[in-house]
Design a protein around this motif. Sequence first.
Motif, short mmCIF file in Angstrom:
data_model
loop_
_atom_site.label_atom_id
_atom_site.label_comp_id
_atom_site.label_asym_id
_atom_site.label_seq_id
_atom_site.Cartn_x
_atom_site.Cartn_y
_atom_site.Cartn_z
N THR A 1 3.56 15.59 14.61
CA THR A 1 3.09 14.63 15.59
C THR A 1 1.93 13.83 15.00
O THR A 1 1.43 14.14 13.91
N PHE A 2 1.48 12.82 15.73
CA PHE A 2 0.31 12.07 15.27
C PHE A 2 -0.94 12.96 15.28
O PHE A 2 -1.83 12.79 14.45
N ALA A 3 -1.00 13.93 16.18
CA ALA A 3 -2.13 14.86 16.17
C ALA A 3 -2.13 15.69 14.89
O ALA A 3 -3.19 15.94 14.28
N ASP A 4 -0.93 16.12 14.47
CA ASP A 4 -0.82 16.85 13.19
C ASP A 4 -1.27 15.98 12.03
O ASP A 4 -1.93 16.45 11.09
N LEU A 5 -0.92 14.70 12.09
CA LEU A 5 -1.32 13.77 11.04
C LEU A 5 -2.84 13.64 10.99
O LEU A 5 -3.45 13.64 9.91
N ALA A 6 -3.45 13.53 12.15
CA ALA A 6 -4.92 13.42 12.19
C ALA A 6 -5.57 14.65 11.57
O ALA A 6 -6.54 14.54 10.81
N THR A 7 -5.02 15.83 11.85
CA THR A 7 -5.56 17.06 11.27
C THR A 7 -5.37 17.09 9.76
O THR A 7 -6.29 17.44 9.01
N ALA A 8 -4.16 16.73 9.32
CA ALA A 8 -3.88 16.75 7.88
C ALA A 8 -4.79 15.78 7.13
O ALA A 8 -5.29 16.10 6.04
N ARG A 9 -5.03 14.62 7.70
CA ARG A 9 -5.92 13.65 7.05
C ARG A 9 -7.34 14.18 6.94
O ARG A 9 -8.04 13.90 5.98
N ALA A 10 -7.76 14.91 7.96
CA ALA A 10 -9.13 15.44 7.95
C ALA A 10 -9.28 16.56 6.92
O ALA A 10 -10.39 16.77 6.39
N GLU A 11 -8.20 17.27 6.63
CA GLU A 11 -8.29 18.44 5.77
C GLU A 11 -7.88 18.19 4.33
O GLU A 11 -8.25 18.97 3.44
N ARG A 12 -7.11 17.11 4.09
CA ARG A 12 -6.55 16.90 2.75
C ARG A 12 -6.76 15.46 2.32
O ARG A 12 -6.97 14.57 3.14
N ASN A 13 -6.64 15.24 1.01
CA ASN A 13 -6.80 13.87 0.50
C ASN A 13 -5.53 13.34 -0.16
O ASN A 13 -5.57 12.31 -0.83
N ASP A 14 -4.43 14.07 0.00
CA ASP A 14 -3.18 13.62 -0.63
C ASP A 14 -2.18 13.08 0.38
O ASP A 14 -1.01 12.90 0.08
N VAL A 15 -2.63 12.83 1.61
CA VAL A 15 -1.74 12.37 2.68
C VAL A 15 -1.60 10.85 2.62
O VAL A 15 -2.59 10.12 2.67
N VAL A 16 -0.37 10.40 2.51
CA VAL A 16 -0.06 8.97 2.53
C VAL A 16 0.62 8.66 3.86
O VAL A 16 1.61 9.33 4.22
N VAL A 17 0.12 7.69 4.59
CA VAL A 17 0.74 7.28 5.85
C VAL A 17 1.56 6.02 5.60
O VAL A 17 1.01 5.01 5.13
N LEU A 18 2.84 6.09 5.89
CA LEU A 18 3.74 4.95 5.69
C LEU A 18 4.28 4.49 7.03
O LEU A 18 4.98 5.23 7.73
N ASP A 19 3.98 3.27 7.39
CA ASP A 19 4.43 2.62 8.61
C ASP A 19 5.69 1.83 8.29
O ASP A 19 5.66 0.91 7.46
N VAL A 20 6.83 2.17 8.93
CA VAL A 20 8.09 1.48 8.62
C VAL A 20 8.53 0.56 9.76
O VAL A 20 9.68 0.14 9.82
N ARG A 21 7.60 0.22 10.66
CA ARG A 21 7.93 -0.71 11.74
C ARG A 21 8.05 -2.14 11.19
O ARG A 21 7.66 -2.43 10.06
N ARG A 22 8.56 -3.03 12.04
CA ARG A 22 8.68 -4.43 11.65
C ARG A 22 7.30 -5.09 11.60
O ARG A 22 6.32 -4.60 12.17
N ASP A 23 7.23 -6.24 10.93
CA ASP A 23 5.96 -6.96 10.80
C ASP A 23 5.36 -7.29 12.16
O ASP A 23 4.15 -7.19 12.38
N SER A 24 6.21 -7.68 13.11
CA SER A 24 5.72 -8.05 14.44
C SER A 24 5.08 -6.87 15.14
O SER A 24 4.09 -7.02 15.86
N GLU A 25 5.63 -5.68 14.95
CA GLU A 25 5.04 -4.48 15.55
C GLU A 25 3.71 -4.14 14.89
O GLU A 25 2.75 -3.75 15.54
N ARG A 26 3.68 -4.27 13.59
CA ARG A 26 2.47 -3.97 12.83
C ARG A 26 1.30 -4.84 13.29
O ARG A 26 0.15 -4.38 13.36
N ARG A 27 1.61 -6.08 13.64
CA ARG A 27 0.54 -6.99 14.05
C ARG A 27 -0.11 -6.58 15.37
O ARG A 27 -1.22 -7.01 15.68
N THR A 28 0.55 -5.77 16.16
CA THR A 28 -0.02 -5.33 17.43
C THR A 28 -0.96 -4.15 17.28
O THR A 28 -1.67 -3.79 18.22
N GLY A 29 -0.97 -3.53 16.10
CA GLY A 29 -1.85 -2.39 15.86
C GLY A 29 -1.27 -1.48 14.80
O GLY A 29 -0.05 -1.36 14.68
#
Length: 457
Positions: free
Chosen positions: A357-385
Amino acid sequence: MYVVDTLEFPALGNHSYLASGPRTAVAVDPPRDVDQVVAAAARRGVRIAYVAETHVHNDYVSGGLELARLTGARYLVPAGAAVSFPRTPVTDGDTVAVDENLVLRALATPGHTPHHTAYVLEDDGRAVAAFTGGSLLIGAVGRPDLVEPRLTGSLARAQHASAHRLADALDDAVRLLPTHGFGSFCASRQGQGEETTVGAERAGNTALTKDVDAFVAELLAGLDDVPAYYAHMGPANAAGPAPVDLTPPEPADAGRIAARLAAGEWVVDLRHRVAFAAGHVPGTFNFEAEGKLATYLAWLLPWGKPVTLLAETPARLADAQRELVRVGIDRPAAAASGDPRSWVRPGERLTSCGRATFADLATARAERNDVVVLDVRRDSERRTGYVADSAHIPVQDLHGRLGEVPDGEVWVHCASGTRATIGASLLDAVGRSVVVVDDLFDGAERAGLTVHRPASR
């Protein structure tokens, strides 16, 4: 008395229609797998006398030519459409008698394409329904940018004029029955609901509430990505699509699956992302059968490349095969169903990938430095946040840009999880360590992640 049966195709975001009198009927914008239209007519006890196309479609392969051939119906196609097969050309104002007291009237409505034609159904001289194809939709209009870039501006203006022509010609109570707009990329935006009337659109559709300049500016600014396979649909429809073959494909045992993977072919696992994550054949891609299978597989698959399908049951394979013929993927090279453990050779194992989940992602980011977040949404979605410090490659581009994904464990997200699992499976197939964020993006900020939004910049 007339009746209209609606055939829904949610994976493509389209509807087709069968309008019947007591004895005969007209089919409007039929799908390529025409057997269900024939079955609908049989249930009504009517003969299909006419097949009507509103335009040469860019998003799916039409079954109009085959349906007309099978039933002996007259095939109505806008006269301005350049096609390579015999048909009955229709122009503005042409009428045909569908049944006693039931008339279909052609109404030129250019905009989605230059030759686009709507059809008004008149019962005893009174307009009761309008089949608007890709013209006036539910809260939107059809896109004007699918034909030729140089025509986009003029077609956008034509859409405004055509919407007003429909509204001016029809009473508020007339049912408006579009082909596109139920999740289709042919729609300029997504409206709400499955049914509407001319009156409802007169009150709320911007094509009817804004002046032409404001409407065109808004329309052109809101256009999103076009699925790559659209480039093949128009030419196929203009040439005259061949009949479909829905017989089961060649069975694929573990050896054949391995051979097809070794040959660089696509082997697609249709199971739900939870099952895929738990165990799948290494090198396979996950396109869930329950999602927009036809849209996303046809969008990403190199056109003409052989594809082998894997699923839990033969019925699931048959459903997928039917969906894929609608976008021109005619015959899977092979297929297998059953226990996934039977899809690998003796001594080989299924592989797995993480889900979180996104909560798991938040925890992993806080604990590790090898986490890469990849957003595969469309450009229009990315522009909203977007999640702070995330990489962004839309899923439809990812297969050709795998080398751009930063080193590390890749946590892939989209808006809900469907496209994330497609993207994760593409990376998993080339040996990357991946985690599917199977969660709603709307909750990312509440889960503890920093989300950059336009208002906060």
